[in-house]
Design a protein around this motif. Structure first.
Motif, PDB file in Angstrom:
ATOM      1  N   ILE A  13       0.896  -1.162   0.000  1.00  0.00           N
ATOM      2  CA  ILE A  13       0.000   0.000   0.000  1.00  0.00           C
ATOM      3  C   ILE A  13       0.932   1.208   0.000  1.00  0.00           C
ATOM      4  O   ILE A  13       1.681   1.405   0.950  1.00  0.00           O
ATOM      5  N   ARG A  14       0.910   1.980  -1.081  1.00  0.00           N
ATOM      6  CA  ARG A  14       1.865   3.094  -1.174  1.00  0.00           C
ATOM      7  C   ARG A  14       1.256   4.265  -1.927  1.00  0.00           C
ATOM      8  O   ARG A  14       0.256   4.131  -2.632  1.00  0.00           O
ATOM      9  N   SER A  15       1.907   5.406  -1.748  1.00  0.00           N
ATOM     10  CA  SER A  15       1.526   6.611  -2.480  1.00  0.00           C
ATOM     11  C   SER A  15       2.782   7.217  -3.078  1.00  0.00           C
ATOM     12  O   SER A  15       3.894   6.990  -2.594  1.00  0.00           O
ATOM     13  N   PRO A  20       3.633  16.906 -10.597  1.00  0.00           N
ATOM     14  CA  PRO A  20       3.560  17.870  -9.495  1.00  0.00           C
ATOM     15  C   PRO A  20       2.144  18.179  -9.018  1.00  0.00           C
ATOM     16  O   PRO A  20       1.966  18.740  -7.940  1.00  0.00           O
ATOM     17  N   TYR A  21       1.125  17.785  -9.776  1.00  0.00           N
ATOM     18  CA  TYR A  21      -0.239  18.157  -9.440  1.00  0.00           C
ATOM     19  C   TYR A  21      -1.145  16.966  -9.097  1.00  0.00           C
ATOM     20  O   TYR A  21      -2.335  17.138  -8.878  1.00  0.00           O
ATOM     21  N   GLU A  22      -0.579  15.767  -9.071  1.00  0.00           N
ATOM     22  CA  GLU A  22      -1.373  14.571  -8.805  1.00  0.00           C
ATOM     23  C   GLU A  22      -0.634  13.627  -7.862  1.00  0.00           C
ATOM     24  O   GLU A  22       0.597  13.604  -7.830  1.00  0.00           O
ATOM     25  N   LEU A  23      -1.408  12.836  -7.117  1.00  0.00           N
ATOM     26  CA  LEU A  23      -0.888  11.762  -6.276  1.00  0.00           C
ATOM     27  C   LEU A  23      -1.500  10.455  -6.759  1.00  0.00           C
ATOM     28  O   LEU A  23      -2.679  10.408  -7.112  1.00  0.00           O
ATOM     29  N   THR A  24      -0.695   9.416  -6.764  1.00  0.00           N
ATOM     30  CA  THR A  24      -1.171   8.090  -7.135  1.00  0.00           C
ATOM     31  C   THR A  24      -0.994   7.146  -5.959  1.00  0.00           C
ATOM     32  O   THR A  24       0.020   7.200  -5.258  1.00  0.00           O
ATOM     33  N   PHE A  25      -1.974   6.301  -5.759  1.00  0.00           N
ATOM     34  CA  PHE A  25      -1.974   5.313  -4.687  1.00  0.00           C
ATOM     35  C   PHE A  25      -2.021   3.935  -5.320  1.00  0.00           C
ATOM     36  O   PHE A  25      -2.848   3.690  -6.205  1.00  0.00           O
ATOM     37  N   ASP A  26      -1.150   3.046  -4.864  1.00  0.00           N
ATOM     38  CA  ASP A  26      -1.115   1.677  -5.359  1.00  0.00           C
ATOM     39  C   ASP A  26      -1.442   0.715  -4.234  1.00  0.00           C
ATOM     40  O   ASP A  26      -0.907   0.845  -3.130  1.00  0.00           O
ATOM     41  N   VAL A  72      -4.897  -2.266  -7.434  1.00  0.00           N
ATOM     42  CA  VAL A  72      -5.807  -1.143  -7.614  1.00  0.00           C
ATOM     43  C   VAL A  72      -4.956   0.124  -7.586  1.00  0.00           C
ATOM     44  O   VAL A  72      -4.065   0.263  -6.738  1.00  0.00           O
ATOM     45  N   LYS A  73      -5.220   1.013  -8.519  1.00  0.00           N
ATOM     46  CA  LYS A  73      -4.510   2.292  -8.578  1.00  0.00           C
ATOM     47  C   LYS A  73      -5.546   3.399  -8.548  1.00  0.00           C
ATOM     48  O   LYS A  73      -6.526   3.360  -9.290  1.00  0.00           O
ATOM     49  N   ALA A  74      -5.320   4.373  -7.675  1.00  0.00           N
ATOM     50  CA  ALA A  74      -6.183   5.549  -7.605  1.00  0.00           C
ATOM     51  C   ALA A  74      -5.312   6.789  -7.786  1.00  0.00           C
ATOM     52  O   ALA A  74      -4.193   6.843  -7.269  1.00  0.00           O
ATOM     53  N   THR A  75      -5.818   7.752  -8.518  1.00  0.00           N
ATOM     54  CA  THR A  75      -5.093   9.009  -8.726  1.00  0.00           C
ATOM     55  C   THR A  75      -6.007  10.164  -8.337  1.00  0.00           C
ATOM     56  O   THR A  75      -7.179  10.198  -8.730  1.00  0.00           O
ATOM     57  N   ILE A  76      -5.443  11.089  -7.560  1.00  0.00           N
ATOM     58  CA  ILE A  76      -6.193  12.269  -7.121  1.00  0.00           C
ATOM     59  C   ILE A  76      -5.401  13.531  -7.451  1.00  0.00           C
ATOM     60  O   ILE A  76      -4.191  13.478  -7.665  1.00  0.00           O
ATOM     61  N   LYS A  77      -6.127  14.650  -7.471  1.00  0.00           N
ATOM     62  CA  LYS A  77      -5.455  15.949  -7.586  1.00  0.00           C
ATOM     63  C   LYS A  77      -4.755  16.232  -6.268  1.00  0.00           C
ATOM     64  O   LYS A  77      -5.327  16.007  -5.195  1.00  0.00           O
ATOM     65  N   ASP A  89       4.913  17.112   1.826  1.00  0.00           N
ATOM     66  CA  ASP A  89       5.357  15.796   1.362  1.00  0.00           C
ATOM     67  C   ASP A  89       5.710  15.894  -0.122  1.00  0.00           C
ATOM     68  O   ASP A  89       4.930  15.518  -0.990  1.00  0.00           O
ATOM     69  N   VAL A  90       6.899  16.388  -0.401  1.00  0.00           N
ATOM     70  CA  VAL A  90       7.325  16.678  -1.768  1.00  0.00           C
ATOM     71  C   VAL A  90       7.178  15.472  -2.688  1.00  0.00           C
ATOM     72  O   VAL A  90       6.766  15.594  -3.828  1.00  0.00           O
ATOM     73  N   TYR A  91       7.491  14.278  -2.205  1.00  0.00           N
ATOM     74  CA  TYR A  91       7.451  13.077  -3.041  1.00  0.00           C
ATOM     75  C   TYR A  91       6.093  12.370  -3.022  1.00  0.00           C
ATOM     76  O   TYR A  91       5.877  11.428  -3.765  1.00  0.00           O
ATOM     77  N   GLY A  92       5.207  12.803  -2.143  1.00  0.00           N
ATOM     78  CA  GLY A  92       3.896  12.163  -2.053  1.00  0.00           C
ATOM     79  C   GLY A  92       3.943  10.765  -1.468  1.00  0.00           C
ATOM     80  O   GLY A  92       2.997  10.000  -1.581  1.00  0.00           O
ATOM     81  N   ALA A  93       5.041  10.420  -0.821  1.00  0.00           N
ATOM     82  CA  ALA A  93       5.261   9.055  -0.349  1.00  0.00           C
ATOM     83  C   ALA A  93       4.662   8.777   1.027  1.00  0.00           C
ATOM     84  O   ALA A  93       4.794   7.659   1.526  1.00  0.00           O
ATOM     85  N   GLN A  94       4.035   9.766   1.637  1.00  0.00           N
ATOM     86  CA  GLN A  94       3.486   9.574   2.981  1.00  0.00           C
ATOM     87  C   GLN A  94       1.977   9.778   3.025  1.00  0.00           C
ATOM     88  O   GLN A  94       1.403   9.966   4.093  1.00  0.00           O
TER      89      GLN A  94
END
Length: 106
Positions: A13-15, A20-26, A72-77, A89-94
């Motif tokens: 489970i990761r993000s 620069p404008y979106e986050l993806t969750f796996d 499952v992959k989710a992407t948000i703004k 969280d510059v890398y979106g990893a948290q």
């Protein structure tokens, strides 16, 4: 009816940033049986993801169930662009922490 915990079914489970404008969750499941069970009930969709993250449903850009990877992959703004003033969280990893507590009934 039984309550299922996502952390018990998923091996990953990761993000991360998706630009620069979106986050993806796996979410990658341990087994195809777990993935297919989860997919059958589809507890993660645009509506539930928006509720989980406290965002508008239109800010959930996509939720994709990808059978070959049992994932499952989710992407948000992103609420604040990566690296912008006030962003933490510059890398979106948290950003995956809410998913660690996700449960559903089936």
């Amino acid at each position: 009816m039984q309550t299922y915990k996502l952390v018990d079914m998923a091996s990953v489970i990761r993000s991360k940033n998706s630009g620069p404008y979106e986050l993806t969750f796996d979410i990658i499941f341990k087994t195809f049986d777990d993935y297919n069970f989860f997919k059958k009930y589809e507890p993660i969709n645009k509506s539930s993801f928006a509720k989980l993250y406290g965002i508008a449903e239109e800010d959930v850009l996509q939720v994709i169930y990808f059978d070959p990877a049992k994932a499952v992959k989710a992407t948000i703004k992103r609420p604040i662009p990566s690296g912008a003033l006030g962003e933490t969280d510059v890398y979106g990893a948290q950003q995956h922490a809410p998913l660690m507590k996700f449960t559903f009934d089936a």
